[in-house]
Design a protein around this motif. Structure first.
Motif, PDB file in Angstrom:
ATOM      1  N   ARG A 139      14.240 -10.278  17.700  1.00 61.83           N
ATOM      2  CA  ARG A 139      15.332  -9.768  18.527  1.00 61.83           C
ATOM      3  C   ARG A 139      15.148 -10.236  19.962  1.00 61.83           C
ATOM      4  N   LEU A 140      16.246 -10.563  20.621  1.00 65.21           N
ATOM      5  CA  LEU A 140      16.170 -10.873  22.044  1.00 65.21           C
ATOM      6  C   LEU A 140      15.889  -9.585  22.813  1.00 65.21           C
ATOM      7  N   ILE A 141      14.995  -9.661  23.762  1.00 64.10           N
ATOM      8  CA  ILE A 141      14.677  -8.516  24.605  1.00 64.10           C
ATOM      9  C   ILE A 141      15.752  -8.412  25.692  1.00 64.10           C
ATOM     10  N   GLY A 142      16.260  -7.199  25.887  1.00 60.09           N
ATOM     11  CA  GLY A 142      17.320  -6.982  26.867  1.00 60.09           C
ATOM     12  C   GLY A 142      16.806  -6.496  28.202  1.00 60.09           C
ATOM     13  N   LYS A 143      17.767  -6.256  29.103  1.00 55.67           N
ATOM     14  CA  LYS A 143      17.435  -5.869  30.485  1.00 55.67           C
ATOM     15  C   LYS A 143      16.630  -4.582  30.573  1.00 55.67           C
ATOM     16  N   THR A 144      16.896  -3.633  29.676  1.00 52.96           N
ATOM     17  CA  THR A 144      16.198  -2.349  29.756  1.00 52.96           C
ATOM     18  C   THR A 144      14.685  -2.550  29.661  1.00 52.96           C
ATOM     19  N   LEU A 145      14.224  -3.300  28.673  1.00 53.00           N
ATOM     20  CA  LEU A 145      12.781  -3.545  28.530  1.00 53.00           C
ATOM     21  C   LEU A 145      12.277  -4.548  29.559  1.00 53.00           C
ATOM     22  N   LEU A 146      13.073  -5.573  29.864  1.00 52.40           N
ATOM     23  CA  LEU A 146      12.648  -6.555  30.865  1.00 52.40           C
ATOM     24  C   LEU A 146      12.428  -5.882  32.222  1.00 52.40           C
ATOM     25  N   ASN A 147      13.300  -4.950  32.581  1.00 51.49           N
ATOM     26  CA  ASN A 147      13.154  -4.254  33.858  1.00 51.49           C
ATOM     27  C   ASN A 147      11.976  -3.276  33.841  1.00 51.49           C
ATOM     28  N   ALA A 148      11.700  -2.686  32.688  1.00 50.01           N
ATOM     29  CA  ALA A 148      10.590  -1.741  32.570  1.00 50.01           C
ATOM     30  C   ALA A 148       9.230  -2.448  32.561  1.00 50.01           C
ATOM     31  N   TYR A 149       9.203  -3.700  32.094  1.00 49.33           N
ATOM     32  CA  TYR A 149       7.948  -4.462  31.969  1.00 49.33           C
ATOM     33  C   TYR A 149       8.107  -5.868  32.556  1.00 49.33           C
ATOM     34  N   PRO A 150       8.407  -5.957  33.859  1.00 47.71           N
ATOM     35  CA  PRO A 150       8.616  -7.286  34.447  1.00 47.71           C
ATOM     36  C   PRO A 150       7.348  -8.138  34.372  1.00 47.71           C
ATOM     37  N   HIS A 151       7.511  -9.343  33.850  1.00 49.39           N
ATOM     38  CA  HIS A 151       6.415 -10.320  33.736  1.00 49.39           C
ATOM     39  C   HIS A 151       5.236  -9.762  32.922  1.00 49.39           C
TER      40      HIS A 151
END
Length: 189
Positions: free
Chosen positions: A92-104
């Protein structure tokens, strides 16, 4: 400092198992605090349970939106104190919610030498194209499909007489070596 990590997987779980074994023998200074799976019935669930790793099984279809789906996952990650996410066959592509919670702090493994052969069936794509060398890429996750900054790569030659199955087997062997070593290095930085 020992990290708490999550492993996301959708299928058989051989990369999950390689990571778990590396944690167990001390190669990776971390604890797998949570295994997240989006496919009820996937073999990785049994592997995680056998290893004593807490699991979260969430089907996207049970949520009204991708955001709600990822909010459920993010809440579980936070409750477990997770500080890094490693995708291991998570489809699954990771969306903004998880990307913002775990940047880099979200990392993926891909069975090709990126930027070539992104997306699904990368091994088949490379095989059908007739390349002489393919391999494995470990990269940070961004909003694109297999487009994040590359952390590590390893080449796997395509041999005369290879079938997709024999090539896939060698790529998986390389994944099981490269991913734990790369995770250990990342977490030690």
């Amino acid at each position: 400092m020992s990290h708490k990590i999550a492993v996301f997987a959708s299928g058989n779980g051989t990369n999950f198992q390689a990571i778990d074994e590396a944690v167990g023998c001390g190669e990776i200074d971390a604890t797998i605090a949570l295994m997240v799976c989006d496919q009820p019935g996937a073999a990785v669930i049994g592997r995680a349970e056998k290893a004593g790793v807490k699991t979260l099984v969430v089907a996207r279809k049970d949520f009204p939106s991708k955001r709600a789906f990822e909010e459920k996952i993010a809440a579980a990650l936070k409750a477990c104190g997770v500080d890094y996410i490693f995708l291991a066959g998570y489809m699954r592509l990771i969306g903004k919610t998880l990307l913002n919670a775990y940047p880099h702090r979200i990392v993926n493994i891909h069975p090709a030498l990126l930027p070539s052969f992104t997306g699904l069936d990368a091994i088949g794509q490379a095989f059908r194209k007739g390349v002489k060398v393919t391999g494995v890429t470990i990269h940070y996750v961004d909003e694109g499909m297999d487009t994040g900054p590359i952390i590590a790569q390893a080449a796997v030659p395509v041999k005369d007489g290879d079938t997709i199955e024999t090539l896939e087997s060698r790529i998986h062997e390389m994944e099981h070596q490269l991913y734990p070593k790369t995770i250990a290095k990342l977490l030690a930085e």
